[in-house]
Enzyme design. Structure first.
Site, short mmCIF file in Angstrom:
data_model
loop_
_atom_site.label_atom_id
_atom_site.label_comp_id
_atom_site.label_asym_id
_atom_site.label_seq_id
_atom_site.Cartn_x
_atom_site.Cartn_y
_atom_site.Cartn_z
N TYR A 1 0.75 -1.39 0.00
CA TYR A 1 -0.02 -0.16 0.21
C TYR A 1 0.77 1.17 0.20
CZ TYR A 1 -3.75 3.35 1.40
OH TYR A 1 -4.42 4.41 1.41
N TYR B 1 -2.12 4.41 9.75
CA TYR B 1 -1.74 2.86 9.30
C TYR B 1 -0.69 2.52 10.21
CZ TYR B 1 -1.39 -0.19 5.22
OH TYR B 1 -1.49 -1.34 4.47
#
Length: 266
Positions: free
Chosen positions: A150, A160
């Site tokens: 990602y 994240y």
């Protein structure tokens, strides 16, 4: 629709859990393209997931394995090579977990033992899989190895957490091991940097629903779905992409190259 892109090819798919999993979608598409493969996941994931349902649907077999365990990986590859009676053509690494995120710990307050375990699961496992395949001479020439990543590996996404670091390491392993695989067997090694996808792992990330909406608005083509991602990965397993290796390939509707959108300027 099938194009017979993987006719005669054999592989291993790591990480299918349920219908939301990208690995699940890849398995369905690989089957449609006439590939044969082994499905694998940890014993606990197999118990709570639906992998046996996928196995029946795709006429594949399930071999449990913890991708952080060299012993398990040795058994997995030995059984796979014995089952097919030959070397294999593709591997998919679709494995990721942050214990820190699951425990609600922010990037500025990480538990380092959780960090180490998450790193092993999400990134080192990729190296372990490839090293096991290397040691067992498991890959056919012009094979393909793909892992999912990602864009948080390249940019700061506050929620994240340590997954950003894991993905950065994953991409580094791709470049470094990719060189050796290319020299040895012309095997390609790539990562696919996918749009936010609604999977079990993603749902555990704080603010994921807002990130998904933001990414959809910023991306000129909109978010790439899990099904879109599966289609793309199939091309990387096929002979159509024989000279693509050591790359981080963005599959995100243009998000990665968009600086600002017109709506923000108005």
């Amino acid at each position: 629709m099938s194009y017979n892109l993987l006719k005669g090819k054999k592989g291993i798919i790591f990480g299918a859990l349920n219908e939301d999993s990208i690995a699940w979608k890849v398995a369905e598409r690989a089957f449609e393209e006439n590939a044969s493969f082994v499905l694998t996941n940890t014993p606990s994931s197999i118990r709570i997931g639906k992998i046996h349902e996928l196995s029946r649907k795709t006429k594949s077999i399930v071999i449990p394995a913890d991708a952080t365990s060299i012993k398990d990986l040795d058994i997995l590859f030995e059984k796979t090579l014995d089952f097919f009676g030959s070397r294999i053509d593709f591997l998919l690494h679709s494995i990721a977990m942050s214990i820190n995120i699951r425990k609600g710990l922010t990037y500025t307050s990480l538990n380092y033992e959780f960090l180490r375990k998450g790193w092993d699961i999400s990134a080192i496992s990729y190296h372990k899989i490839m090293q096991t395949a290397w040691n067992k001479n498991a890959m056919n020439k012009w094979g393909s190895i793909v892992a999912l990543t990602y864009i948080a590996s390249q940019r700061s996404f506050p929620y994240y957490g340590d997954m950003s670091d894991y993905k950065s390491y994953l991409e580094s392993v791709t470049r470094n091991f990719g060189y050796f695989w290319g020299k040895k067997e012309k095997v390609r090694v790539n990562t696919v940097s996918q749009s936010p996808s609604i999977t079990k792992a993603a749902k555990g990330i704080k603010g994921f629903d807002k990130l998904f909406i933001f990414s959809e608005k910023v991306s000129p083509l909109g978010n790439a779905s899990a099904q879109d991602c599966a289609n793309y990965i199939i091309t990387l397993f096929s002979d159509l992409t024989r000279k693509v290796t050591m790359q981080n390939l963005y599959h995100d509707g243009g998000f990665s190259n968009t600086g600002i959108i017109s709506e923000m300027m108005e």
